[in-house]
Design a protein around this motif. Structure first.
Motif, short mmCIF file in Angstrom:
data_model
loop_
_atom_site.label_atom_id
_atom_site.label_comp_id
_atom_site.label_asym_id
_atom_site.label_seq_id
_atom_site.Cartn_x
_atom_site.Cartn_y
_atom_site.Cartn_z
N PRO A 1 -45.63 -0.09 -18.45
CA PRO A 1 -46.18 -1.32 -17.87
C PRO A 1 -47.70 -1.33 -17.83
O PRO A 1 -48.32 -2.37 -18.07
N ILE A 2 -48.33 -0.18 -17.55
CA ILE A 2 -49.78 -0.13 -17.48
C ILE A 2 -50.40 -0.43 -18.84
O ILE A 2 -51.45 -1.07 -18.95
N LEU A 3 -49.73 0.00 -19.91
CA LEU A 3 -50.24 -0.28 -21.25
C LEU A 3 -50.09 -1.76 -21.59
O LEU A 3 -50.93 -2.34 -22.27
N ARG A 4 -49.01 -2.36 -21.13
CA ARG A 4 -48.83 -3.80 -21.34
C ARG A 4 -49.94 -4.57 -20.64
O ARG A 4 -50.49 -5.52 -21.19
N LYS A 5 -50.28 -4.14 -19.43
CA LYS A 5 -51.35 -4.79 -18.67
C LYS A 5 -52.68 -4.65 -19.41
O LYS A 5 -53.44 -5.61 -19.55
N LYS A 6 -52.96 -3.44 -19.91
CA LYS A 6 -54.20 -3.21 -20.64
C LYS A 6 -54.24 -4.00 -21.94
O LYS A 6 -55.30 -4.46 -22.37
N THR A 7 -53.08 -4.17 -22.58
CA THR A 7 -53.01 -4.95 -23.81
C THR A 7 -53.28 -6.42 -23.54
O THR A 7 -54.00 -7.09 -24.31
N ILE A 8 -52.72 -6.95 -22.46
CA ILE A 8 -52.96 -8.35 -22.09
C ILE A 8 -54.44 -8.59 -21.84
O ILE A 8 -55.00 -9.62 -22.25
N GLU A 9 -55.11 -7.62 -21.21
CA GLU A 9 -56.56 -7.73 -21.00
C GLU A 9 -57.30 -7.75 -22.33
O GLU A 9 -58.25 -8.52 -22.51
N PHE A 10 -56.85 -6.92 -23.28
CA PHE A 10 -57.47 -6.89 -24.60
C PHE A 10 -57.32 -8.24 -25.31
O PHE A 10 -58.25 -8.71 -25.97
N LEU A 11 -56.18 -8.88 -25.16
CA LEU A 11 -55.90 -10.13 -25.88
C LEU A 11 -56.87 -11.25 -25.53
O LEU A 11 -57.06 -12.18 -26.33
N SER A 12 -57.50 -11.17 -24.38
CA SER A 12 -58.47 -12.19 -23.98
C SER A 12 -59.92 -11.71 -24.15
O SER A 12 -60.85 -12.37 -23.69
N SER A 13 -60.09 -10.58 -24.82
CA SER A 13 -61.42 -9.98 -24.95
C SER A 13 -62.16 -10.47 -26.19
O SER A 13 -61.57 -11.02 -27.12
N GLN A 14 -63.46 -10.25 -26.19
CA GLN A 14 -64.29 -10.58 -27.35
C GLN A 14 -63.93 -9.72 -28.55
O GLN A 14 -63.96 -10.19 -29.69
N SER A 15 -63.56 -8.46 -28.31
CA SER A 15 -63.20 -7.57 -29.42
C SER A 15 -61.96 -8.07 -30.15
O SER A 15 -61.86 -7.94 -31.37
N CYS A 16 -61.02 -8.66 -29.43
CA CYS A 16 -59.83 -9.23 -30.07
C CYS A 16 -60.24 -10.39 -30.97
O CYS A 16 -59.75 -10.50 -32.11
#
Length: 221
Positions: A154-169
């Protein structure tokens, strides 16, 4: 003499022929630097090490193709040229959930990947070699972060969701529209063109790899 140099994870180097092996017959020389279970850091270092060892030679006859793994992998370098590749970080005996929670960042891996891509393009301009890239699986699809299994803590899913809204994405999506990018990813191509039989290895089959190699060939010729 046309030379093909490839790097990636098990989607590039596996127990049966991959896209790299199938593509190699169209070149005079071939070197596969890929290693199963590896992440993006390994692929980047493997390619740059090769370039550094050969930078005094003419690289204009080289074609480099990098298959980027997922953002959920974390390569350990014990000593130079000695790595530990165990795939996804939450399926890796070197790391526990506490480490992942405190120190691991999906977005951090994405930022590193952006810089790897930028640097390799600069090297391509400098040494005049051909450069192409593609994903094992697009990292912005769902919460997979480019890992086709789709399973993670679950913690990785949370971190992935944060990535999806990032500038790097956003930057990685933009880079995937560039002339040096091969689309779609190998995983998405395989799912779209030939479903795996029940009970088979969860990697793309060697036949799928061959079809993907043929698609690559049309782009790089």
């Amino acid at each position: 003499m046309k030379k093909l140099i490839t790097s990636g994870c098990s989607y590039t180097q596996y127990r049966y022929k991959t896209w790299a092996d199938h593509l190699s017959k169209y070149f005079d020389e071939f070197k596969n630097l890929g290693e199963a279970g590896s992440g993006q850091k390994f692929s980047y270092i493997a390619i740059t090490d090769y370039i550094n060892l050969n930078k005094n030679k003419d690289l204009s006859n080289h074609t480099f193709i990098i298959q980027w793994s997922s953002l959920l992998r974390h390569d350990l370098i014990k000593v130079r040229s000695t790595y530990q590749h165990l795939g996804q970080i939450d399926n890796n005996e070197n790391f526990n959930e506490e480490y992942i929670n405190k120190y691991f960042s999906v977005e951090g891996n994405a930022i590193e990947l952006v810089n790897y891509i930028d640097h390799l393009n600069l090297l391509s301009d400098k040494y005049k070699f051909k450069l192409y890239m593609f994903y094992m699986f697009e990292p912005w699809i769902d919460y997979f972060a480019g890992e086709p299994t789709g399973y993670s803590l679950p913690i990785l899913r949370k971190k992935t969701i944060e990535f999806l809204s990032s500038q790097s994405c956003k930057i990685l999506k933009h880079y995937a529209s560039k002339e040096y990018w091969i689309n779609p990813s190998l995983e998405r191509f395989s799912l779209d063109n030939e479903m795996r039989k029940k009970g088979d290895d969860d990697h793309p089959t060697t036949e799928q790899h061959k079809k993907y190699a043929n698609m690559i060939l049309k782009k790089i010729l």
